[in-house]
Design a protein around this motif. Structure first.
Motif, PDB file in Angstrom:
ATOM      1  N   LEU A 175       0.856  -1.188   0.000  1.00 45.93           N
ATOM      2  CA  LEU A 175       0.000   0.000   0.000  1.00 45.93           C
ATOM      3  C   LEU A 175       0.888   1.233   0.000  1.00 45.93           C
ATOM      4  O   LEU A 175       2.085   1.142   0.279  1.00 45.93           O
ATOM      5  CB  LEU A 175      -0.877   0.020   1.256  1.00 45.93           C
ATOM      6  CG  LEU A 175      -1.870  -1.121   1.422  1.00 45.93           C
ATOM      7  CD1 LEU A 175      -2.429  -1.112   2.842  1.00 45.93           C
ATOM      8  CD2 LEU A 175      -2.990  -1.028   0.401  1.00 45.93           C
ATOM      9  N   TYR A 176       0.290   2.384  -0.309  1.00 46.00           N
ATOM     10  CA  TYR A 176       1.032   3.638  -0.231  1.00 46.00           C
ATOM     11  C   TYR A 176       0.860   4.204   1.158  1.00 46.00           C
ATOM     12  O   TYR A 176      -0.192   4.732   1.510  1.00 46.00           O
ATOM     13  CB  TYR A 176       0.565   4.606  -1.308  1.00 46.00           C
ATOM     14  CG  TYR A 176       0.957   4.112  -2.667  1.00 46.00           C
ATOM     15  CD1 TYR A 176       2.263   4.279  -3.115  1.00 46.00           C
ATOM     16  CD2 TYR A 176       0.065   3.419  -3.463  1.00 46.00           C
ATOM     17  CE1 TYR A 176       2.662   3.779  -4.342  1.00 46.00           C
ATOM     18  CE2 TYR A 176       0.452   2.916  -4.691  1.00 46.00           C
ATOM     19  CZ  TYR A 176       1.744   3.101  -5.127  1.00 46.00           C
ATOM     20  OH  TYR A 176       2.135   2.598  -6.325  1.00 46.00           O
ATOM     21  N   ASP A 215       2.075   6.715   2.521  1.00 48.11           N
ATOM     22  CA  ASP A 215       1.975   8.175   2.634  1.00 48.11           C
ATOM     23  C   ASP A 215       0.600   8.701   2.215  1.00 48.11           C
ATOM     24  O   ASP A 215       0.351   9.893   2.251  1.00 48.11           O
ATOM     25  CB  ASP A 215       3.080   8.862   1.827  1.00 48.11           C
ATOM     26  CG  ASP A 215       3.239   8.258   0.438  1.00 48.11           C
ATOM     27  OD1 ASP A 215       2.477   7.332   0.107  1.00 48.11           O
ATOM     28  OD2 ASP A 215       4.112   8.719  -0.311  1.00 48.11           O
ATOM     29  N   LEU A 216      -0.283   7.797   1.816  1.00 49.54           N
ATOM     30  CA  LEU A 216      -1.644   8.218   1.469  1.00 49.54           C
ATOM     31  C   LEU A 216      -2.622   7.657   2.499  1.00 49.54           C
ATOM     32  O   LEU A 216      -2.307   6.726   3.225  1.00 49.54           O
ATOM     33  CB  LEU A 216      -2.028   7.713   0.078  1.00 49.54           C
ATOM     34  CG  LEU A 216      -1.268   8.286  -1.119  1.00 49.54           C
ATOM     35  CD1 LEU A 216      -1.810   7.704  -2.403  1.00 49.54           C
ATOM     36  CD2 LEU A 216      -1.358   9.808  -1.151  1.00 49.54           C
ATOM     37  N   ASP A 237      -7.690   7.157  -0.167  1.00 47.51           N
ATOM     38  CA  ASP A 237      -6.877   7.447  -1.358  1.00 47.51           C
ATOM     39  C   ASP A 237      -6.287   6.162  -1.934  1.00 47.51           C
ATOM     40  O   ASP A 237      -6.226   5.984  -3.150  1.00 47.51           O
ATOM     41  CB  ASP A 237      -5.740   8.410  -1.011  1.00 47.51           C
ATOM     42  CG  ASP A 237      -6.258   9.801  -0.700  1.00 47.51           C
ATOM     43  OD1 ASP A 237      -7.304  10.159  -1.257  1.00 47.51           O
ATOM     44  OD2 ASP A 237      -5.615  10.507   0.097  1.00 47.51           O
ATOM     45  N   PHE A 252      -7.135   4.666  -5.599  1.00 43.00           N
ATOM     46  CA  PHE A 252      -6.115   4.378  -6.606  1.00 43.00           C
ATOM     47  C   PHE A 252      -6.273   2.978  -7.178  1.00 43.00           C
ATOM     48  O   PHE A 252      -6.308   2.793  -8.399  1.00 43.00           O
ATOM     49  CB  PHE A 252      -4.709   4.544  -6.028  1.00 43.00           C
ATOM     50  CG  PHE A 252      -3.656   3.882  -6.884  1.00 43.00           C
ATOM     51  CD1 PHE A 252      -3.404   4.335  -8.175  1.00 43.00           C
ATOM     52  CD2 PHE A 252      -2.946   2.778  -6.419  1.00 43.00           C
ATOM     53  CE1 PHE A 252      -2.463   3.711  -8.981  1.00 43.00           C
ATOM     54  CE2 PHE A 252      -2.012   2.152  -7.221  1.00 43.00           C
ATOM     55  CZ  PHE A 252      -1.765   2.618  -8.500  1.00 43.00           C
ATOM     56  N   TRP A 253      -6.406   1.994  -6.297  1.00 43.94           N
ATOM     57  CA  TRP A 253      -6.488   0.623  -6.813  1.00 43.94           C
ATOM     58  C   TRP A 253      -7.750   0.431  -7.637  1.00 43.94           C
ATOM     59  O   TRP A 253      -7.759  -0.289  -8.630  1.00 43.94           O
ATOM     60  CB  TRP A 253      -6.394  -0.395  -5.671  1.00 43.94           C
ATOM     61  CG  TRP A 253      -5.045  -0.366  -4.997  1.00 43.94           C
ATOM     62  CD1 TRP A 253      -4.770   0.135  -3.762  1.00 43.94           C
ATOM     63  CD2 TRP A 253      -3.788  -0.793  -5.544  1.00 43.94           C
ATOM     64  NE1 TRP A 253      -3.421   0.041  -3.504  1.00 43.94           N
ATOM     65  CE2 TRP A 253      -2.795  -0.530  -4.575  1.00 43.94           C
ATOM     66  CE3 TRP A 253      -3.399  -1.366  -6.759  1.00 43.94           C
ATOM     67  CZ2 TRP A 253      -1.447  -0.814  -4.769  1.00 43.94           C
ATOM     68  CZ3 TRP A 253      -2.045  -1.655  -6.951  1.00 43.94           C
ATOM     69  CH2 TRP A 253      -1.096  -1.382  -5.967  1.00 43.94           C
TER      70      TRP A 253
END
Ligand SMILES: Nc1ncnc2c1ncn2[C@@H]1O[C@H](COP(=O)(O)OP(=O)(O)OP(=O)(O)O)[C@@H](O)[C@H]1O
Ligand SMILES: [Mg+2]
Lengths: 442, 310
Positions: free
Chosen positions: B85-86, B88-89, B93, B97-98
């Protein structure tokens, strides 16, 4: 593919914008350095006369006092020079001891030689230890003389049979009549000899038009408005060091900024998001393109912000050809993104990429002219500089900013940059695809 | 839904997956059970088109992983073993994205994101950065990210690793619910209990080889329904036990290893008290008297001669 690309770019931009720390490094630090540089070298709001004046000496010549003053004033008003009048021996000493960067030696009997059509030879002595500043003096003097000669040539081509030397029967030398008191010149017309008067009137008229032609900036050195003056002549380098340094440094910062964006590909590989992305409905080409687009958006924004800040604060001319400027920014960013994408993909770890791109950026920055003007390098290295993408970016920016050129004058550079960008992107995708086939893409 | 034939994957000279074949039917919840380094992740990587197979073929949701990777990718969801996963998001979010990556947008995307946030009980933390999540929260979001686009087949690679029993319970319940709604699941784990609780069919993989494969109950029956009784016994008393045991209808011989006797009996209710009485009568220690019901652990032990968690 397109929705995948959009998702990737959007995600990256969101992450960049949310990441305050990286924004500071990306824009804050370059802006700060731009500001410091601007205060040191620039003109405009904070810079006063810009670069600290270059000391130069003038010697010899028999210029009438008024012209001498005009020349001195003109040179000093460019903001580039402090002028000392002296004799040629003293001038030689000043140059040799580095007290002035250059000395211009005017020939003896300058005016009469000039009016008689004899060769007038100016000598310029340069301080060999000061390539840049002496080079600026040389280029400017060459430009002035070039204008001078052009106008003289124009005059001679209008009146090819005009021989000023014929006027032996005049009581006073011709140059006295035309450069001295106008009342005396008019009085000379009161001759009884009608033929002579007619001849004299004709001469007077021609002399007036010649004089008029000499009223042009070349002679007067009316250089208060640096920008108009620079636009007239594109052969000389920047008259303000900041004009050169601003784009050169902006491009250099942009290179580091691009590395930071492309490096993210390795972070995504390490935290496995890249692998996860690649199990989705996107291929390596889309992923590479996504990073490329993000890098181009970020990098061209960074370039434009730095240039506009330089323009607003320090009077660098960035507003003359905004479209050309933007296109060059995007093309340079595109070439950078492609090149760094290749560098990022030929290695397997973030560390390796950092090492590779650091060396690369420093070497390319040096060769491409981001540290100092490439013309100062030996010709062999000069040629090597042309293989760097940043050279073409620098060149295009310098055409627009320093030389006031427009879009059509930077078509060559734009073509080279877009070719690098396109081919580089294709190569990068090919490398990525090979990595995927070998199972080492993510 | 998933069909693997003779799959081999080598990393250089390491054979990570060694000639594995199995298939998973539509709607099935298949468990791939194996210890660390068994080749579970490698198998999933090949099935999800991340790695090319060295040999063999695999078809997922009707698409060949080698020839129609795009087809496979559109139909599968992958929940990697790592938290992919990101950080920083925020949670929302990330899911957005996914979802977008798979072409979701606008209202659909919004609805799906909120739905998944609810499903993994992260609605209240939707805006929070993932880096500030607990391990269990990250695991749940990691799972949700693989479900955003409503895949036909879901690959779950040890989705409960490193989290507490409560969080694990929630994840398992969600997976069961998804499976009941018709999702085909390939679930890898090295937790026996999970495979036993959750899966219909199980493959046991060890050092790249499939050592057992079949219906969970069949597998357990394979070992027989005898219990194993073990207790401490000095070696010099073994003969006495052997004489005694003739009337107990044992399965196989009495084993004696490291001072411990083991016997497999059909009628524990009758034999156990007799053993207890005998031990007590002989003044032998009663502690360490244990009865093992057969389970996958026994199976695994029988198959490999090693415990699953070593
Ligand atoms: N990229 C790689 N390069 C070389 N060897 C690898 C690589 N990935 C895995 N291996 C090896 O392949 C074998 C199987 O690894 P794999 O990750 O598939 O096991 P696993 O069952 O998922 O284990 P775990 O439960 O620890 O996740 C291991 O011996 C491992 O060391
Ligand atoms: Mg694994």
């Amino acid at each position: 593919m397109l929705s995948g690309l959009g998702a990737l770019v959007r995600k990256d931009l969101l992450r960049q914008v949310r990441d305050v720390k990286s924004l500071v490094i990306y824009l804050g630090v370059p802006l700060l350095l731009t500001f410091i540089m601007g205060i040191s070298f620039g003109g405009g709001v904070f810079g006063g006369s810009g670069i600290s004046a270059i000391p130069m000496a003038l010697a010899g010549g028999d210029l009438p006092g008024g012209m001498r003053d005009q020349l001195t004033q003109g040179l000093q008003e460019t903001g580039l020079f402090t002028v000392t009048w002296t004799d040629s021996t003293e001038a030689a000493r000043l140059v040799a001891e580095g007290e002035v960067r250059a000395a211009l030696i005017l020939p003896d009997e300058l005016m009469s030689r000039f009016f008689q059509g004899d060769d007038v030879v100016f000598k310029l002595w340069k301080d060999p230890n000061s390539q840049v500043k002496a080079g600026i003096v040389e280029a400017i003097m060459t430009g002035i003389l070039g204008q001078f000669q052009a106008k003289e040539a124009a005059y001679r081509s209008l009146w090819p049979d005009d021989e000023l030397g014929e006027f032996g029967e005049l009581e006073e030398p011709l140059e006295e009549i035309f450069s001295g008191d106008p009342v005396r010149a008019v009085r000379a017309l009161r001759t009884d000899d009608g033929a002579l008067r007619e001849e004299l009137l004709l001469r007077f008229e021609r002399g007036a038009s010649f004089g008029q032609s000499m009223q042009e900036p070349a002679l007067v050195l009316d250089l208060h408005d640096r920008q108009d003056w620079a636009a007239e002549d594109d052969t000389r380098p920047s008259r303000n060091l900041y004009d050169y340094f601003l784009p050169a440094f902006a491009v250099f910062f942009m290179m580091w900024g691009t590395v930071a964006i492309i490096r993210d590909l390795h972070r995504e590989r390490e935290n496995r998001t890249l692998a996860r992305i690649l199990t989705g409905p996107v291929n390596v080409a889309t992923v590479a393109l996504g990073k490329w687009v993000t890098a181009v958006i970020m990098a061209s924004t960074q370039l434009m912000v730095l240039l506009i800040a330089g323009g607003l604060l320090f009077g660098v001319r960035v507003g003359d050809a905004p479209v050309a400027l933007l296109l060059v920014a995007v093309a340079t960013a595109g070439a950078a993104a492609s090149v760094y994408l290749i560098l990022g993909l030929v290695v397997s770890t973030e560390k390796a990429m950092d090492a590779l791109t650091t060396v690369f950026t420093l070497v390319f920055g040096m060769l491409g002219g981001n540290f100092f003007p490439i013309d100062l390098m030996p010709p062999a290295l000069h040629a090597v500089g042309r293989i760097t993408f940043n050279y073409w970016g620098n060149r295009a920016f310098s055409e627009i900013i320093t030389h006031g050129k427009g879009l059509f004058d930077v078509v060559d550079e734009l073509l080279v940059l877009s070719t690098i960008a396109t081919l580089g992107l294709i190569v990068a995708v090919a490398i990525f695809a090979v990595r995927q086939r070998r199972g080492v893409a993510a | 839904m998933i069909e693997i034939k003779g799959l081999v994957k080598k990393y250089g000279s390491t054979v990570a997956v060694d000639n594995i074949s199995f298939s998973v039917e539509r709607g099935e919840l298949f468990g791939l059970l194996g210890p660390n380094g068994a080749g579970k992740t490698t198998t999933i990587s090949v099935l999800s088109t991340l790695l090319p197979a060295t040999e063999g073929a695999a078809v997922v949701a009707g698409c060949d992983v080698a020839k129609d990777a795009d087809g496979v990718r559109r139909r599968i969801g992958v929940v990697p073993q790592e938290i992919a996963l990101y950080e920083d998001l925020g949670a929302r979010d990330n899911l957005n994205f996914w979802g977008r990556l798979y072409g979701l947008s606008g209202k659909d995307l919004q609805r799906r994101t909120e739905e998944m946030l609810e499903a993994v009980e992260l609605g209240e933390h939707a805006r929070q950065k993932v880096s500030s999540f607990s391990g269990g929260m990250k695991r749940r979001l990691n799972l949700a990210a693989g479900l955003m686009h409503g895949p036909e087949v879901l690959f779950l690679d040890e989705p409960t690793v490193g989290i507490d029993a409560q969080a694990r319970g929630k994840i398992l319940a969600l997976i069961r619910r998804l499976n009941e709604d018709g999702l085909t699941v390939l679930y890898t784990t090295h937790y026996l209990e999970e495979a036993e609780q959750l899966c219909d069919r199980i493959g046991v993989i060890d050092r790249g080889k499939m050592v057992a494969l079949g219906d969970k109950d069949d597998l357990i029956r394979q070992i027989g329904d005898e219990d194993t009784i073990s207790f401490l016994l000095p070696p010099e008393r073994l003969d006495e036990l052997l004489t005694l045991s003739t009337k107990w209808d044992l399965v196989g011989d009495v084993e004696h290893r490291r001072g411990c006797a083991r016997l497999r009996v059909r009628d524990t209710a009758r034999v156990l008290p007799e053993i207890q009485m005998w031990l007590a009568g002989q003044q032998l220690p009663l502690d360490h008297l244990e009865v093992h019901r057969p389970n996958l652990e026994t199976l695994y032990l029988n198959l490999t001669g090693r415990a699953l968690r070593e």
